[in-house]
Design an enzyme around this catalytic site. Structure first.
Site, short mmCIF file in Angstrom:
data_model
loop_
_atom_site.label_atom_id
_atom_site.label_comp_id
_atom_site.label_asym_id
_atom_site.label_seq_id
_atom_site.Cartn_x
_atom_site.Cartn_y
_atom_site.Cartn_z
N CYS A 7 -13.68 14.48 13.97
CA CYS A 7 -14.78 13.51 14.39
C CYS A 7 -14.57 12.09 13.98
O CYS A 7 -13.61 11.75 13.12
CB CYS A 7 -16.15 13.99 13.98
N GLY A 35 -12.24 12.52 18.87
CA GLY A 35 -13.38 13.69 19.25
C GLY A 35 -13.76 13.24 20.82
O GLY A 35 -14.05 12.20 21.09
N ASN A 110 -17.87 13.34 9.38
CA ASN A 110 -16.85 13.53 9.94
C ASN A 110 -16.14 14.73 8.70
O ASN A 110 -16.25 14.23 7.57
CB ASN A 110 -15.71 12.45 9.97
N GLY A 111 -15.72 15.81 9.23
CA GLY A 111 -15.45 16.76 8.15
C GLY A 111 -15.99 18.18 8.55
O GLY A 111 -16.62 18.36 9.46
N TYR A 254 -1.01 14.30 13.08
CA TYR A 254 -1.57 14.40 14.27
C TYR A 254 -2.72 13.78 14.60
O TYR A 254 -2.87 12.97 15.53
CB TYR A 254 -1.63 16.13 14.62
N SER A 295 1.31 11.96 19.88
CA SER A 295 1.81 12.01 18.44
C SER A 295 3.31 12.51 18.25
O SER A 295 3.52 12.32 17.01
CB SER A 295 0.73 13.13 17.88
N ASP A 357 7.68 17.75 19.03
CA ASP A 357 6.36 17.88 19.22
C ASP A 357 5.80 17.99 17.70
O ASP A 357 6.30 18.28 17.03
CB ASP A 357 5.81 18.94 19.99
N ASP A 358 4.33 17.69 17.59
CA ASP A 358 3.60 17.72 16.55
C ASP A 358 3.22 19.22 15.67
O ASP A 358 3.31 19.35 14.40
CB ASP A 358 2.38 17.06 16.35
N CYS A 394 -8.00 26.79 8.50
CA CYS A 394 -8.74 25.58 8.04
C CYS A 394 -10.32 25.66 7.96
O CYS A 394 -10.82 25.79 8.82
CB CYS A 394 -8.02 24.40 8.61
N CYS A 446 -3.55 24.87 5.78
CA CYS A 446 -3.40 25.44 6.97
C CYS A 446 -1.74 25.89 6.96
O CYS A 446 -1.64 27.01 7.80
CB CYS A 446 -3.54 24.70 8.04
#
Length: 473
Positions: A7, A35, A110-111, A254, A295, A357-358, A394, A446
């Site tokens: 977010c 977001g 955010n989180g 990312y 990204s 790619d990321d 995560c 992660c």
């Protein structure tokens, strides 16, 4: 399942009335990448709160008409959302507003709290009635409860931080103050700056400060609380140093915009370094290096610079299509890949291509991109990923809530290469993540399963909905 955005939060306080909603609007526009489910703005006009929130992009929710209905004020807070906790409903749109005998409050977050369900259960047993399934409402309830026992709203926020576990970067507006707070691990970014008229601005990323013409001052320290009022700003650091800093490394790979700077590290530079490391570890004989927008582009440039292979623009992104991971269903995700990316045939046709790619999550999107390149005539495709393989869920805001659909949990790198249809595949080495930011102070749970906090028993995205459903039976 896939990697969804974080977010984004944005707040402003000024000494006199002005069109703060418009400034927040532009700030949220700069944070749209964080977001795309919903957004909202709450304006404080001398203690009177006025809000507008809805599902959709910033440009869809805030038209000239809707913005004109938000009054001038001295403070405002805004939010763009992808929900890692709670469903996609209008009730879960932020900022969350509270009207209490101790005063009004609007909170943007955010989180992701790793103990949100535990806190919610305790609050419900004490009589709290929830209107959303967002953990932001849980934070708002705890702050409100603590406010009853403390002399100030900032004391209530500080006491609340003793109870919260996980990732949270907060911007809160009360009747007279704006408060920003970052969790003691510093999982998620949060910074502040100042505009030429003296307004203080707080945002998830520095790119949003630039968008409104604010001068970046600094990032909040992990655990720091900033209190803004008409007299200025005060920093509170009673929670600083409680934990070792663990900024999410995927912010650099990312999530964040490349023009942002997080904790004194350029996101663009960190992605360039990722590409350079990939070129060192996984060289390839190829004719062109291309990146997957957006990204993957910086990492592709880094790979090209290090390897000496020419950099090319091989994929064009339709700027009016949101990131594929935002799609709620697999069919919609596939449809978006087809219309979102278009290959540049004369760059690819007959060429040996290094594709950067990321990340690879389930492999679905990657297969689609590889097919696009094959159809455009690519002779060879050597795929390089600027992150290690995802192996663990995560609990701090990235929407990876089980190992079930993580392709790397069930297949070797060679098997994944075959499934994607590429000639070779290489991931960034997990031991080299620290080189991206020249520090070992990061969270990579992660990738390596080393969680800074205790692991919740159940933190799947639909946990509140399932729990509520079970109660009805």
């Amino acid at each position: 399942m896939g990697i969804h955005e974080e977010c984004g939060v944005f707040g402003i306080i000024n000494t006199r009335k002005k069109n703060v909603a418009e400034i927040v609007y532009y700030g949220l526009y700069a944070l749209q990448h964080r977001g795309q489910e919903s957004c909202g703005i709450v304006v404080n006009d001398e203690g009177v709160f006025t809000s507008h929130k809805d599902l959709g992009l910033v440009s869809e929710v805030f038209t000239k008409d809707s913005l004109s209905h938000l009054p001038e004020g001295t403070m405002a807070v805004g939010h763009v959302r992808y929900g890692t906790t709670g469903g996609t409903t209008r009730n879960n749109c932020q900022p969350i507003e509270v009207n209490h005998q101790k005063g009004k409050m609007a909170v943007a977050h955010n989180g992701n709290l790793s103990n949100a369900l535990e806190l919610r259960d305790k609050l419900e047993l004490s009589g709290a009635i929830f209107h959303t399934t967002s953990d932001t409402e849980t934070i708002a309830y705890v702050i409100t409860r603590e406010r009853l026992m403390t002399p100030s709203i900032e004391d209530a926020v500080s006491n609340t931080m003793n109870l919260l576990e996980g990732a949270y970067s907060l911007v809160l507006v009360s009747s007279a103050k704006m408060i920003a707070a970052r969790d003691p691990y510093g999982f998620r970014p949060l910074c502040y700056g100042q505009m030429s008229d003296g307004s203080y601005v707080v945002a998830s990323e520095s790119c949003a400060l630039s968008a409104v013409g604010a001068e970046f001052i600094r990032d909040l320290l992990p655990g720091e609380i900033l209190v803004f009022d008409q007299k200025g700003m005060v920093s509170r650091k009673e929670h600083c140093g409680e934990q070792k800093k663990k900024t999410c490394i995927f912010e650099y790979i990312y999530f964040a915009r490349p023009d942002s700077v997080i904790d004194n590290v350029s996101v663009h530079a960190s992605r360039i370094r990722a590409g350079q490391l990939l070129a060192e570890n996984y060289p390839a004989k190829a004719d062109v290096v291309i990146g997957v927008p957006d990204s993957g582009l910086d990492a592709a440039l880094g790979y090209a610079n290090k390897s000496g292979i020419p950099y090319g623009i091989g994929l064009i992104k339709n700027k009016y299509i949101g990131r594929t991971f935002i799609s709620p269903s697999q069919n919609e995700r596939l449809d978006k890949v087809r219309i979102k990316l278009s290959p540049v045939k004369n760059v690819i046709d007959g060429k040996r291509v290094v594709l950067i790619d990321d990340s690879i999550v389930r492999g679905t999107t990657s297969r689609q991109i590889v097919k696009l390149l094959r159809d455009a005539g690519a002779r060879e495709i050597h795929m390089r990923i600027s992150a290690p393989p995802f192996l663990h869920p995560c609990y701090y805001g990235t929407d990876i809530d089980s190992e079930e659909n993580l392709i790397a949990c069930h297949h070797s790198t060679e098997e994944i290469a075959g499934m994607l249809g590429v000639n070779s595949l290489g991931y960034l080495e997990i031991s080299q993540l620290g080189k991206l930011i020249e520090s070992e102070d990061y969270c990579a749970a992660c990738f390596n399963g080393r969680y800074p906090t205790r692991i919740p028993i159940d933190l799947r995205k639909d946990r509140f909905e399932r729990k509520l459903s079970e109660r009805k039976k």
